[in-house]
Design a protein around this motif. Sequence first.
Motif, PDB file in Angstrom:
ATOM      1  N   ARG A 209       0.728  -1.215   0.097  1.00 33.94           N
ATOM      2  CA  ARG A 209      -0.096  -0.180  -0.117  1.00 33.94           C
ATOM      3  C   ARG A 209       0.881   1.324  -0.096  1.00 33.94           C
ATOM      4  N   ASP A 210       1.857   1.193  -0.071  1.00 33.22           N
ATOM      5  CA  ASP A 210       2.916   2.297  -0.140  1.00 33.22           C
ATOM      6  C   ASP A 210       4.026   2.135  -1.457  1.00 33.22           C
ATOM      7  N   ALA A 211       4.461   3.436  -1.894  1.00 35.43           N
ATOM      8  CA  ALA A 211       5.209   3.133  -3.063  1.00 35.43           C
ATOM      9  C   ALA A 211       6.644   2.548  -2.928  1.00 35.43           C
ATOM     10  N   GLU A 212       7.104   2.534  -1.654  1.00 31.39           N
ATOM     11  CA  GLU A 212       8.487   1.981  -1.582  1.00 31.39           C
ATOM     12  C   GLU A 212       8.284   0.453  -1.379  1.00 31.39           C
ATOM     13  N   ARG A 213       7.102  -0.069  -0.861  1.00 29.97           N
ATOM     14  CA  ARG A 213       7.060  -1.634  -0.604  1.00 29.97           C
ATOM     15  C   ARG A 213       6.675  -1.915  -2.189  1.00 29.97           C
ATOM     16  N   ILE A 214       5.764  -1.314  -2.920  1.00 33.72           N
ATOM     17  CA  ILE A 214       5.384  -1.602  -4.176  1.00 33.72           C
ATOM     18  C   ILE A 214       6.606  -2.049  -4.978  1.00 33.72           C
ATOM     19  N   GLY A 215       7.570  -0.882  -4.836  1.00 31.58           N
ATOM     20  CA  GLY A 215       8.597  -1.056  -5.563  1.00 31.58           C
ATOM     21  C   GLY A 215       9.575  -2.358  -5.275  1.00 31.58           C
ATOM     22  N   HIS A 216       9.540  -2.475  -3.778  1.00 32.44           N
ATOM     23  CA  HIS A 216      10.337  -3.861  -3.334  1.00 32.44           C
ATOM     24  C   HIS A 216       9.830  -4.894  -4.007  1.00 32.44           C
ATOM     25  N   ASN A 217       8.445  -5.154  -3.826  1.00 39.33           N
ATOM     26  CA  ASN A 217       7.907  -6.164  -4.257  1.00 39.33           C
ATOM     27  C   ASN A 217       8.042  -6.463  -6.034  1.00 39.33           C
ATOM     28  N   LEU A 218       7.966  -5.446  -6.640  1.00 38.58           N
ATOM     29  CA  LEU A 218       8.398  -5.641  -8.042  1.00 38.58           C
ATOM     30  C   LEU A 218       9.774  -5.976  -8.430  1.00 38.58           C
ATOM     31  N   LEU A 219      10.715  -5.569  -7.711  1.00 40.01           N
ATOM     32  CA  LEU A 219      12.063  -5.967  -7.793  1.00 40.01           C
ATOM     33  C   LEU A 219      12.271  -7.295  -7.582  1.00 40.01           C
ATOM     34  N   ALA A 220      11.556  -7.770  -6.021  1.00 42.51           N
ATOM     35  CA  ALA A 220      11.833  -9.086  -5.891  1.00 42.51           C
ATOM     36  C   ALA A 220      11.059 -10.117  -6.908  1.00 42.51           C
ATOM     37  N   LEU A 221      10.099  -9.732  -7.562  1.00 44.71           N
ATOM     38  CA  LEU A 221       9.523 -10.556  -8.450  1.00 44.71           C
ATOM     39  C   LEU A 221      10.420 -10.614  -9.665  1.00 44.71           C
ATOM     40  N   SER A 222      10.845  -9.435 -10.035  1.00 43.17           N
ATOM     41  CA  SER A 222      11.824  -9.485 -11.233  1.00 43.17           C
ATOM     42  C   SER A 222      13.001 -10.616 -11.279  1.00 43.17           C
ATOM     43  N   LYS A 223      13.302 -10.771 -10.040  1.00 41.55           N
ATOM     44  CA  LYS A 223      14.594 -11.663  -9.795  1.00 41.55           C
ATOM     45  C   LYS A 223      14.055 -13.020 -10.053  1.00 41.55           C
ATOM     46  N   ARG A 224      12.858 -13.475 -10.202  1.00 37.43           N
ATOM     47  CA  ARG A 224      12.136 -14.744 -10.012  1.00 37.43           C
ATOM     48  C   ARG A 224      11.409 -15.013 -11.635  1.00 37.43           C
ATOM     49  N   HIS A 225      11.136 -13.903 -12.303  1.00 36.12           N
ATOM     50  CA  HIS A 225      10.363 -13.881 -13.410  1.00 36.12           C
ATOM     51  C   HIS A 225      10.907 -13.248 -14.375  1.00 36.12           C
ATOM     52  N   GLU A 226      10.792 -13.611 -15.826  1.00 33.56           N
ATOM     53  CA  GLU A 226      11.212 -12.858 -16.949  1.00 33.56           C
ATOM     54  C   GLU A 226      10.474 -11.603 -17.189  1.00 33.56           C
ATOM     55  N   ARG A 227       9.049 -11.476 -16.800  1.00 34.63           N
ATOM     56  CA  ARG A 227       8.177 -10.321 -17.043  1.00 34.63           C
ATOM     57  C   ARG A 227       7.467 -10.407 -15.603  1.00 34.63           C
ATOM     58  N   VAL A 228       7.112  -9.253 -15.427  1.00 33.05           N
ATOM     59  CA  VAL A 228       6.434  -8.788 -14.385  1.00 33.05           C
ATOM     60  C   VAL A 228       5.269  -7.688 -14.620  1.00 33.05           C
ATOM     61  N   GLY A 229       4.480  -7.422 -13.702  1.00 30.55           N
ATOM     62  CA  GLY A 229       3.399  -6.587 -13.606  1.00 30.55           C
ATOM     63  C   GLY A 229       2.902  -5.716 -12.547  1.00 30.55           C
ATOM     64  N   LEU A 230       2.355  -4.612 -13.065  1.00 29.17           N
ATOM     65  CA  LEU A 230       1.637  -3.914 -11.638  1.00 29.17           C
ATOM     66  C   LEU A 230       0.194  -3.739 -12.082  1.00 29.17           C
ATOM     67  N   LYS A 231      -0.697  -4.063 -10.997  1.00 30.92           N
ATOM     68  CA  LYS A 231      -1.970  -3.946 -11.072  1.00 30.92           C
ATOM     69  C   LYS A 231      -2.777  -3.298 -10.152  1.00 30.92           C
ATOM     70  N   ARG A 232      -3.663  -2.273 -10.429  1.00 26.57           N
ATOM     71  CA  ARG A 232      -4.490  -1.633  -9.451  1.00 26.57           C
ATOM     72  C   ARG A 232      -5.807  -2.726  -9.300  1.00 26.57           C
ATOM     73  N   THR A 233      -6.273  -2.410  -8.271  1.00 27.35           N
ATOM     74  CA  THR A 233      -7.116  -3.664  -7.927  1.00 27.35           C
ATOM     75  C   THR A 233      -8.501  -3.621  -8.563  1.00 27.35           C
ATOM     76  N   ARG A 234      -9.008  -2.471  -8.786  1.00 28.56           N
ATOM     77  CA  ARG A 234     -10.482  -2.447  -9.232  1.00 28.56           C
ATOM     78  C   ARG A 234     -10.644  -1.935 -10.599  1.00 28.56           C
ATOM     79  N   CYS A 235      -9.730  -2.195 -11.589  1.00 28.08           N
ATOM     80  CA  CYS A 235      -9.876  -1.758 -13.063  1.00 28.08           C
ATOM     81  C   CYS A 235     -10.175  -3.036 -13.498  1.00 28.08           C
ATOM     82  N   ALA A 236     -10.697  -2.549 -15.026  1.00 27.41           N
ATOM     83  CA  ALA A 236     -10.903  -3.687 -15.872  1.00 27.41           C
ATOM     84  C   ALA A 236     -10.232  -3.576 -17.291  1.00 27.41           C
ATOM     85  N   SER A 237     -10.411  -4.692 -17.864  1.00 30.44           N
ATOM     86  CA  SER A 237     -10.034  -4.841 -19.507  1.00 30.44           C
ATOM     87  C   SER A 237      -8.546  -4.420 -19.425  1.00 30.44           C
ATOM     88  N   ALA A 238      -7.487  -4.707 -18.553  1.00 28.06           N
ATOM     89  CA  ALA A 238      -6.149  -4.134 -18.494  1.00 28.06           C
ATOM     90  C   ALA A 238      -5.755  -2.605 -18.429  1.00 28.06           C
TER      91      ALA A 238
END
Length: 475
Positions: A209-238
């Motif tokens: 829920r805060d920008a620093e932790r969002i960035g931490h999560n994205l970086l951590a996932l990027s170490k494990r997967h070739e592509r990563v994404g960010l998603k807002r919780t209540r949007c539709a159709s990408a």
Amino acid sequence: MTVTPERRVLDLDRARLAGRALGSDIGIASRLEPYEAHRWHVGDTPHPTLQLDDVSAIPFLADIAGVEEYQHRGRLRAGDHDVYVTVTPAVGGYESYCHDTLRMGAPEHLVAEPVGPAIAVARACTKGRTHAQLVETVRAAGGLTIHPYMGIEDVWELATVLSVDSHCPIRVLAPPPPVTWIANDKALFDELVARVLGREALVDTRIARDAERIGHNLLALSKRHERVGLKRTRCASAMGNAVFASRDLGSQRDVKKAVVEFLRRTEWPEGEDVLAVAWLDTDLSPSTQLWIPPLGLGEPRLDGVYEQILEGEEKVFVGSRPSTLPEAVNQELGTAALMVGAALQELGYVGRCSFDHLVTGDPHGDFEIVFTECNGRWGGTSTPMSLLDRLLHGPRPAYQAQDVVYPELIGARLPDLLELLGDLVFRTETGQGRFILYNLGPLDGHGKFDVISIGADPEDAEQGMLEILPERLGV
């Protein structure tokens, strides 16, 4: 040696326990009490139905060309003695097409004065001449059922206003807002799926829920997967997604830049959950379509498994067709969907619902399925699916449904299209024809509309959409 994953067994009792536990943890019973007077129950005295396609609670739909005209999809569910309300007028010839060609009865169409954005249809029903007409309709019938696109707060407030002003019962055929947002909020839905099926039924996801932790999560996932994404919780159709190649997120500075830009572009309200997710390498993104009756009045019903037609790196939805995936995949998808649907039903969900999935591995051998999100509402797959069920007597044929955009047709009229298509226009009376047109409001300004192409098989349906339709229309 590769071991084929053990397939799920349908266990609705376990799913219900999981749903009940989540409901207890979040106090769902007390949160539903304010909506009890208007909740829909099977067996309620029949009354006219008010069809409303109000998409105003979903962020960023303004970026979709002609979205303010999508409200006319409500006509596809309306029949004799029903009412459907829009803020924009119907295109010329649309009602005669629905009545004479598709034989969908003669509902009353009310055009309301806007109250705020043009897409806020429910709000517009609470004011002015349209409100007075609705109150008169309710009094004459002794009640009304509201069947909305989505069970948002504005719809339930409309039910209260109409009930008070008419002194008649109003029911809403949709989940109350607290349950609507368990389904449509990606973070809450992830929690529900994890409780029902385990974390392995979800893509690798981290929530902050805060920008620093969002960035931490994205970086951590990027170490494990070739592509990563960010998603807002209540949007539709990408519309609330962003996708990144992990090689482009090699440093904290790269990640911070990506996160800041994403939060700015999506107008993120500080403190709202943002999902960082693994972006899996697969083109197989099926959806499962459910109808969920009120708790105690039948099990969730699986109405179909569909392949979604997606465009671009961010997989924007443009259409669908009945699944051509192997039966083992369809069965696994259906089992998982029914279990999550049972948990939603336990929480108080009612009405149309669908789930989006990904299939990885070999669909003809060793495969895995995961959930990506829930669409707790009507949508681009359920609308044409239900329309065909209404128009046809018997099983659904092979078909493809999607929106098409032809700049050459900007300014065209519906009667022009029907004349060009000639004998290929589907007619309910004969059951003959290939094409069904709908969502025609964006035609005039954008050359855009939706089409169902019926075929002898999936390849024929696709050929109809991609070759025969544009050839007949001269584009």
